[in-house]
Design a protein around this motif. Structure first.
Motif, short mmCIF file in Angstrom:
data_model
loop_
_atom_site.label_atom_id
_atom_site.label_comp_id
_atom_site.label_asym_id
_atom_site.label_seq_id
_atom_site.Cartn_x
_atom_site.Cartn_y
_atom_site.Cartn_z
N UNK A 168 0.87 -1.23 -0.05
CA UNK A 168 -0.05 0.01 -0.04
C UNK A 168 0.97 1.22 -0.04
N UNK A 169 1.75 1.30 0.98
CA UNK A 169 2.55 2.72 1.10
C UNK A 169 3.69 2.69 -0.06
N UNK A 170 4.17 1.56 -0.49
CA UNK A 170 5.02 1.66 -1.61
C UNK A 170 4.45 2.36 -2.83
N UNK A 216 4.26 10.74 -10.09
CA UNK A 216 3.11 10.76 -10.92
C UNK A 216 3.25 11.78 -12.04
N UNK A 217 3.67 12.79 -11.85
CA UNK A 217 4.05 13.92 -12.90
C UNK A 217 5.33 13.77 -13.48
N UNK A 218 6.34 12.80 -13.62
CA UNK A 218 7.48 12.74 -13.84
C UNK A 218 7.70 11.54 -14.74
N UNK A 219 6.81 11.00 -15.35
CA UNK A 219 6.91 9.85 -16.28
C UNK A 219 6.49 8.65 -15.68
N UNK A 220 5.82 8.41 -14.74
CA UNK A 220 5.19 7.28 -14.17
C UNK A 220 3.74 7.22 -14.98
N UNK A 221 3.37 6.19 -15.55
CA UNK A 221 2.26 5.96 -16.07
C UNK A 221 1.15 5.41 -15.13
N UNK A 222 1.67 4.15 -14.71
CA UNK A 222 0.65 3.48 -13.69
C UNK A 222 1.77 3.01 -12.78
N UNK A 223 0.94 2.44 -11.62
CA UNK A 223 1.51 1.71 -10.56
C UNK A 223 0.55 0.78 -9.93
N UNK A 224 0.75 -0.61 -9.94
CA UNK A 224 -0.16 -1.69 -9.39
C UNK A 224 0.56 -2.55 -8.52
N UNK A 225 -0.23 -3.07 -7.48
CA UNK A 225 0.21 -3.70 -6.35
C UNK A 225 -0.31 -5.18 -6.76
N UNK A 226 0.77 -6.22 -6.18
CA UNK A 226 0.65 -7.62 -6.54
C UNK A 226 1.48 -8.42 -5.94
N UNK A 227 1.59 -9.91 -6.51
CA UNK A 227 2.38 -10.62 -5.89
C UNK A 227 3.24 -11.43 -6.76
N UNK A 228 4.52 -11.40 -6.44
CA UNK A 228 5.57 -12.04 -7.43
C UNK A 228 6.55 -12.92 -6.55
N UNK A 229 7.15 -13.82 -7.18
CA UNK A 229 8.29 -14.60 -6.58
C UNK A 229 7.85 -15.70 -5.82
N UNK A 284 -4.86 1.84 -2.55
CA UNK A 284 -5.63 1.62 -1.14
C UNK A 284 -5.87 2.95 -0.33
N UNK A 285 -4.41 3.56 -0.25
CA UNK A 285 -4.04 4.82 0.48
C UNK A 285 -4.87 6.09 -0.20
N UNK A 286 -4.97 5.96 -1.35
CA UNK A 286 -5.76 7.03 -2.23
C UNK A 286 -7.28 6.87 -1.71
N UNK A 337 -5.68 4.95 6.12
CA UNK A 337 -5.28 3.49 6.27
C UNK A 337 -3.81 3.42 6.85
N UNK A 338 -3.59 2.12 6.99
CA UNK A 338 -2.35 1.82 7.77
C UNK A 338 -1.12 2.03 6.53
N UNK A 339 -0.05 2.49 7.35
CA UNK A 339 0.83 2.77 6.51
C UNK A 339 2.19 2.11 7.44
N UNK A 340 3.06 1.48 6.84
CA UNK A 340 4.28 0.93 7.49
C UNK A 340 5.29 2.11 7.73
N UNK A 341 5.46 2.07 9.30
CA UNK A 341 6.46 3.32 9.64
C UNK A 341 7.76 3.29 8.98
#
Length: 203
Positions: A46-48, A57-70, A181-183, A188-192
């Motif tokens: 969520x926080x990442x 978001x205004x510097x060339x990032x088109x999208x960010x999705x959260x999920x699972x890998x590895x 989620x945090x939007x 909501x919870x954010x890792x410290x």
């Protein structure tokens, strides 16, 4: 196992999301020509995701999705991943314009915004799903990941970095309620451990 804090503040489900709990391999994203992917794990996704959107978001990032890998299983659910039995890491998939935003810049931000020195832990969150990892999509990304990691280890983290550097394999989108989620839940919870550290520029 998820930490007590996560059990209290980070629900496995929400009422609004009850009908949107299925997950699957990443839905094909409309990626502009020339865009590239970066896949990073730094603890609670969520926080990442939120920090990368906020800063790029205004510097060339088109999208960010959260999920699972590895991991070793197909179609992992959030609850299964939190059990530690699937081997997956919570991660963020970034789609970006390399003509405006470089991969090393994303990696330097990654090493500023979390603690890469704690194995299978981020702040109070413990478990293999919270491990630090860079999942590269090309030989060029692998070379950049190893270079930035080496310099960050020497100049910022005192030789204590335990971040994995591995090829990106199957990505699974997290359930809908985790996306943005945090939007949607600004209190909501954010890792410290997720905050931007004021390190000097890497040499």
């Amino acid at each position: 196992m998820a930490s007590l804090i996560h059990r209290l503040f980070r629900p496995f489900t929400t009422t609004a999301a009850a009908s949107k709990m299925s997950n699957a391999p990443a839905t094909p994203v409309s990626i502009p020509e020339g865009a590239e992917r970066a896949t990073l794990a730094a603890g609670c996704f969520w926080g990442v995701e939120h920090l990368f959107r906020k800063h790029f978001g205004d510097k060339g990032l088109y999208d960010a999705r959260v999920g699972y890998i590895g991991g070793d299983t197909s179609d992992p659910s959030y609850k299964a991943v939190c059990s530690g039995n699937t081997g997956h890491a919570e991660a963020t998939l970034l789609i970006y314009d390399p003509s405006r935003l470089s991969y090393p810049t994303l990696l330097e931000f990654f090493y500023r915004m979390h603690d890469p020195t704690t194995r299978n832990q981020q702040g109070p969150d413990r478990g293999t799903q919270y491990r630090s990892g860079i999942f590269f999509h090309s030989p060029e990304q692998e070379a950049a990941a190893r270079d930035v990691t080496k310099r960050a280890n020497e100049q910022w983290w005192g030789g204590k970095i335990v971040t994995e550097i591995l090829p990106a394999k199957q990505w699974w989108d997290a359930e809908d309620y985790h996306q943005l989620y945090l939007t949607k839940n600004p209190y909501g919870y954010e890792c410290p451990s997720h905050y931007l550290r004021t390190f000097p520029e890497l040499k």
